[in-house]
Design a protein around this motif. Structure first.
Motif, short mmCIF file in Angstrom:
data_model
loop_
_atom_site.label_atom_id
_atom_site.label_comp_id
_atom_site.label_asym_id
_atom_site.label_seq_id
_atom_site.Cartn_x
_atom_site.Cartn_y
_atom_site.Cartn_z
N MET A 1 0.84 -1.20 0.00
CA MET A 1 0.00 0.00 0.00
C MET A 1 0.88 1.25 0.00
SD MET A 1 -3.21 -0.48 -0.18
CE MET A 1 -3.91 1.02 0.46
N ASP A 2 2.03 1.14 0.65
CA ASP A 2 3.02 2.21 0.69
C ASP A 2 4.31 1.73 0.04
OD1 ASP A 2 1.40 3.96 2.19
OD2 ASP A 2 1.99 2.95 4.04
N PHE A 3 5.11 2.66 -0.44
CA PHE A 3 6.42 2.35 -0.98
C PHE A 3 7.46 2.91 -0.03
CE2 PHE A 3 3.94 1.83 -4.74
CZ PHE A 3 4.66 0.99 -5.57
N LYS A 4 8.47 2.10 0.29
CA LYS A 4 9.61 2.59 1.07
C LYS A 4 10.76 2.75 0.08
CE LYS A 4 12.17 1.81 5.30
NZ LYS A 4 12.30 0.93 6.47
N LEU A 5 11.34 3.95 0.07
CA LEU A 5 12.36 4.30 -0.91
C LEU A 5 13.62 4.79 -0.22
CD1 LEU A 5 9.94 6.37 -3.10
CD2 LEU A 5 10.78 4.12 -3.68
N LYS A 6 14.77 4.52 -0.87
CA LYS A 6 16.05 5.00 -0.36
C LYS A 6 16.69 5.87 -1.43
CE LYS A 6 20.57 3.37 1.12
NZ LYS A 6 21.41 2.19 1.29
N CYS A 7 17.05 7.10 -1.06
CA CYS A 7 17.70 8.02 -1.98
C CYS A 7 19.10 7.49 -2.30
CB CYS A 7 17.81 9.41 -1.36
SG CYS A 7 18.67 10.60 -2.41
N GLU A 8 19.44 7.48 -3.59
CA GLU A 8 20.76 6.99 -3.99
C GLU A 8 21.85 8.03 -3.80
OE1 GLU A 8 20.54 5.25 -7.87
OE2 GLU A 8 19.51 3.48 -7.09
N GLY A 9 21.47 9.26 -3.52
CA GLY A 9 22.45 10.30 -3.28
C GLY A 9 22.92 10.36 -1.84
N CYS A 10 21.96 10.44 -0.91
CA CYS A 10 22.32 10.65 0.49
C CYS A 10 21.91 9.50 1.41
CB CYS A 10 21.69 11.94 1.00
SG CYS A 10 19.88 11.93 1.00
N GLY A 11 21.10 8.55 0.91
CA GLY A 11 20.71 7.41 1.73
C GLY A 11 19.47 7.63 2.59
N ARG A 12 18.79 8.75 2.44
CA ARG A 12 17.58 9.05 3.20
C ARG A 12 16.49 8.04 2.86
NH1 ARG A 12 15.90 12.37 7.22
NH2 ARG A 12 16.79 14.23 6.30
N LEU A 13 15.75 7.57 3.86
CA LEU A 13 14.63 6.66 3.66
C LEU A 13 13.32 7.43 3.78
CD1 LEU A 13 15.81 3.66 5.86
CD2 LEU A 13 15.96 3.88 3.39
N ILE A 14 12.40 7.19 2.84
CA ILE A 14 11.08 7.82 2.90
C ILE A 14 10.01 6.78 2.62
CG2 ILE A 14 11.92 10.09 2.19
CD1 ILE A 14 10.67 9.51 -0.60
N MET A 15 8.79 7.08 3.05
CA MET A 15 7.63 6.25 2.75
C MET A 15 6.64 7.12 1.98
SD MET A 15 7.77 3.16 4.36
CE MET A 15 6.12 2.67 4.74
N LEU A 16 6.12 6.58 0.86
CA LEU A 16 5.13 7.28 0.05
C LEU A 16 3.94 6.37 -0.18
CD1 LEU A 16 7.23 8.94 -2.81
CD2 LEU A 16 6.20 10.06 -0.86
N SER A 17 2.75 6.94 -0.22
CA SER A 17 1.57 6.17 -0.60
C SER A 17 1.67 5.80 -2.07
CB SER A 17 0.29 6.97 -0.35
OG SER A 17 0.24 8.06 -1.24
N ARG A 18 0.95 4.79 -2.48
CA ARG A 18 1.00 4.33 -3.87
C ARG A 18 0.59 5.45 -4.84
NH1 ARG A 18 1.32 -0.43 -6.65
NH2 ARG A 18 1.53 -1.64 -4.74
N ASN A 19 -0.46 6.22 -4.48
CA ASN A 19 -0.91 7.30 -5.35
C ASN A 19 0.16 8.37 -5.53
OD1 ASN A 19 -3.39 6.11 -5.68
ND2 ASN A 19 -4.35 7.28 -4.03
N LYS A 20 0.79 8.78 -4.44
CA LYS A 20 1.81 9.81 -4.52
C LYS A 20 3.04 9.29 -5.27
CE LYS A 20 3.73 13.56 -1.98
NZ LYS A 20 3.60 14.38 -0.82
N PHE A 21 3.40 8.04 -5.05
CA PHE A 21 4.53 7.44 -5.76
C PHE A 21 4.27 7.44 -7.26
CE2 PHE A 21 6.47 3.73 -7.77
CZ PHE A 21 7.80 3.92 -7.45
N ASN A 22 3.09 6.98 -7.69
CA ASN A 22 2.77 6.92 -9.12
C ASN A 22 2.76 8.31 -9.75
OD1 ASN A 22 2.58 4.13 -9.32
ND2 ASN A 22 0.43 4.12 -8.74
N LYS A 23 2.37 9.31 -8.99
CA LYS A 23 2.35 10.68 -9.49
C LYS A 23 3.76 11.25 -9.66
CE LYS A 23 1.27 15.09 -7.70
NZ LYS A 23 0.79 15.81 -6.55
#
Length: 59
Positions: free
Chosen positions: A31-53
């Motif tokens: 339902m949510d996506f957990k993402l890791k920035c490849e630049g700085c390593g920050r972890l974020i969580m986004l809803s599926r709708n926001k991720f697709n947008k």
């Protein structure tokens, strides 16, 4: 974007992260996506709708 995403895929967002990177690695899919920035390593969580947008393309 209606592509299928799985853990380990890399995606490019439309806008840059404050560190300057646009590329993210997917760590969790559901339902949510957990993402890791490849630049700085920050972890974020986004809803599926926001991720697709926000995603521009799959790398």
């Amino acid at each position: 974007m209606t592509a299928e995403f799985s853990v380990g895929d890399r995606v490019e967002f439309k806008k840059t992260h404050p560190c300057g990177s646009k590329n993210w690695e997917i760590l969790r899919v559901g339902m949510d996506f957990k993402l890791k920035c490849e630049g700085c390593g920050r972890l974020i969580m986004l809803s599926r709708n926001k991720f697709n947008k926000n995603v521009k393309k799959k790398l």
